[in-house]
Design a protein around this motif. Sequence first.
Motif, PDB file in Angstrom:
ATOM      1  N   LEU A  64       0.834  -1.188   0.000  1.00  0.00           N
ATOM      2  CA  LEU A  64       0.000   0.000   0.000  1.00  0.00           C
ATOM      3  C   LEU A  64       0.872   1.243   0.000  1.00  0.00           C
ATOM      4  N   ASP A  65       0.338   2.316  -0.553  1.00  0.00           N
ATOM      5  CA  ASP A  65       1.054   3.575  -0.639  1.00  0.00           C
ATOM      6  C   ASP A  65       0.695   4.447   0.557  1.00  0.00           C
ATOM      7  N   VAL A  66       1.619   4.574   1.494  1.00  0.00           N
ATOM      8  CA  VAL A  66       1.415   5.472   2.625  1.00  0.00           C
ATOM      9  C   VAL A  66       2.565   6.462   2.670  1.00  0.00           C
ATOM     10  N   ASN A  67       2.273   7.667   3.124  1.00  0.00           N
ATOM     11  CA  ASN A  67       3.243   8.751   3.122  1.00  0.00           C
ATOM     12  C   ASN A  67       3.328   9.335   4.529  1.00  0.00           C
ATOM     13  N   VAL A  68       4.410   9.043   5.234  1.00  0.00           N
ATOM     14  CA  VAL A  68       4.518   9.436   6.640  1.00  0.00           C
ATOM     15  C   VAL A  68       4.766  10.926   6.773  1.00  0.00           C
ATOM     16  N   LYS A  69       4.361  11.456   7.930  1.00  0.00           N
ATOM     17  CA  LYS A  69       4.767  12.787   8.362  1.00  0.00           C
ATOM     18  C   LYS A  69       5.617  12.609   9.610  1.00  0.00           C
ATOM     19  N   PHE A  70       6.555  13.512   9.809  1.00  0.00           N
ATOM     20  CA  PHE A  70       7.589  13.311  10.819  1.00  0.00           C
ATOM     21  C   PHE A  70       7.240  13.935  12.165  1.00  0.00           C
ATOM     22  N   THR A  71       5.958  14.238  12.375  1.00  0.00           N
ATOM     23  CA  THR A  71       5.546  14.942  13.594  1.00  0.00           C
ATOM     24  C   THR A  71       4.834  14.053  14.606  1.00  0.00           C
ATOM     25  N   GLY A  72       4.428  12.850  14.217  1.00  0.00           N
ATOM     26  CA  GLY A  72       3.714  11.981  15.145  1.00  0.00           C
ATOM     27  C   GLY A  72       3.681  10.556  14.658  1.00  0.00           C
ATOM     28  N   VAL A  73       3.595   9.606  15.580  1.00  0.00           N
ATOM     29  CA  VAL A  73       3.667   8.186  15.215  1.00  0.00           C
ATOM     30  C   VAL A  73       2.419   7.706  14.482  1.00  0.00           C
ATOM     31  N   ARG A  74       1.328   8.499  14.541  1.00  0.00           N
ATOM     32  CA  ARG A  74       0.112   8.106  13.825  1.00  0.00           C
ATOM     33  C   ARG A  74      -0.270   9.140  12.775  1.00  0.00           C
ATOM     34  N   VAL A  75       0.693   9.970  12.396  1.00  0.00           N
ATOM     35  CA  VAL A  75       0.417  11.037  11.437  1.00  0.00           C
ATOM     36  C   VAL A  75       0.909  10.605  10.054  1.00  0.00           C
ATOM     37  N   LEU A  87     -11.459   1.546   8.054  1.00  0.00           N
ATOM     38  CA  LEU A  87     -12.642   0.680   8.010  1.00  0.00           C
ATOM     39  C   LEU A  87     -12.430  -0.616   8.787  1.00  0.00           C
ATOM     40  N   LEU A  88     -11.217  -1.127   8.758  1.00  0.00           N
ATOM     41  CA  LEU A  88     -10.929  -2.360   9.484  1.00  0.00           C
ATOM     42  C   LEU A  88     -10.585  -2.097  10.947  1.00  0.00           C
ATOM     43  N   ASP A  89     -10.550  -0.810  11.308  1.00  0.00           N
ATOM     44  CA  ASP A  89     -10.270  -0.396  12.691  1.00  0.00           C
ATOM     45  C   ASP A  89      -8.922  -0.942  13.163  1.00  0.00           C
ATOM     46  N   ILE A  90      -7.918  -0.784  12.304  1.00  0.00           N
ATOM     47  CA  ILE A  90      -6.560  -1.236  12.614  1.00  0.00           C
ATOM     48  C   ILE A  90      -5.666  -0.015  12.800  1.00  0.00           C
ATOM     49  N   PRO A  91      -5.099   0.181  13.973  1.00  0.00           N
ATOM     50  CA  PRO A  91      -4.196   1.317  14.186  1.00  0.00           C
ATOM     51  C   PRO A  91      -2.925   1.168  13.341  1.00  0.00           C
ATOM     52  N   LEU A  92      -2.500   2.265  12.736  1.00  0.00           N
ATOM     53  CA  LEU A  92      -1.299   2.282  11.900  1.00  0.00           C
ATOM     54  C   LEU A  92      -0.284   3.236  12.516  1.00  0.00           C
ATOM     55  N   TYR A  93       0.926   2.741  12.766  1.00  0.00           N
ATOM     56  CA  TYR A  93       1.973   3.530  13.414  1.00  0.00           C
ATOM     57  C   TYR A  93       3.235   3.555  12.554  1.00  0.00           C
ATOM     58  N   HIS A  94       4.070   4.557  12.824  1.00  0.00           N
ATOM     59  CA  HIS A  94       5.439   4.575  12.317  1.00  0.00           C
ATOM     60  C   HIS A  94       6.305   5.242  13.378  1.00  0.00           C
TER      61      HIS A  94
END
Length: 337
Positions: A64-75, A87-94
């Motif tokens: 999947l194509d995700v584009n992180v921001k460097f200000t927060g682990v869920r941003v 929709l799947l209610d799955i938390p995504l972190y970096h």
Amino acid sequence: NIFLLSQIKLPPMMEIITAEQLMEYLGDYILDAKPREISEIQRLNYEQNMSDAMAILHKLQTGLDVNVKFTGVRVFEYTPECIVFDLLDIPLYHGWLVDPQVADIVKAVGNCSYNQLVEKIISCKQSDNSELVSEGFVAEQFLNNTATQLTYHGLCELTSAVQEGELCVFFRNNHFSTMTKYKGQLYLLVTDQGFLTEEKVVWESLHNVDGDGNFCDSEFHLRPPSDPETVYRGQQDQIDQDYLMALSLQQEQQNQEINWEQIPEGISDLELAKKLQEEEDRRASQYYQEQEQAAAQVQVQGAASPASGRQSGSNERKRKEPREKEREKEKNSCVLL
């Protein structure tokens, strides 16, 4: 993996599930999870999101194509792919964060996403303003120094943000991993091919940015691999390969001044995004082709070795042939832990 661990109920004694079956399970879950008592506007919005998610659900098999921001682990920058996690209610972190105590990096990176920061670096390099050139240099150094896409500040924020026992997805180094927290320690689900025969190795601790974790069983008890040399070598090769690929892609993307100068003025954001994606796909394809050519060259060199080496190599190929056939059969299947 998160749904295999928590939501999806598979038939008893089922050990293998194909990618197609898994997509069907996920699609059915999205349809069944539709809220019942909501307003008309909310219903239309949910149905649109559900339609967008179904359209990209097949990408779960490839990426999947995700584009992180460097200000927060869920941003993350919001993209259609993010709808799947919602929709799947799955938390995504970096964990690719800027340390707020380093003022010059905070200023240089700002609120940019990764793609925006790469564009800013290229723009700053071409500027006549010495301050902008300096900012571009600082931002470029930050990307180079954190090419593994995890910082110690990000690791601390992750440990604080993830809830005890929570099952979530961790994005790092262009990969997604299943992550959980047990007794205050973060763990990643072990899915590397080198651990396929290690039935007791299930989790790996995430406690530093170097990838040197401890292996545990399903109860989070320390469980060293039965063949540490082979496993650690395979794991380190994977880490090195991921690091080099990420660093190479970043450096190549940042050194496209000529191509950027050739982009016509007034180009739309959508067209620009398509050009960036095409360039990234081209570089990734070139990288894998180079890896395949290098592997083929090694095999040719092995065939030209002394007589004892040829015999050993022949026996090795004979031993590997059945395993190669098994891998071919399992190519589109997932092994349940």
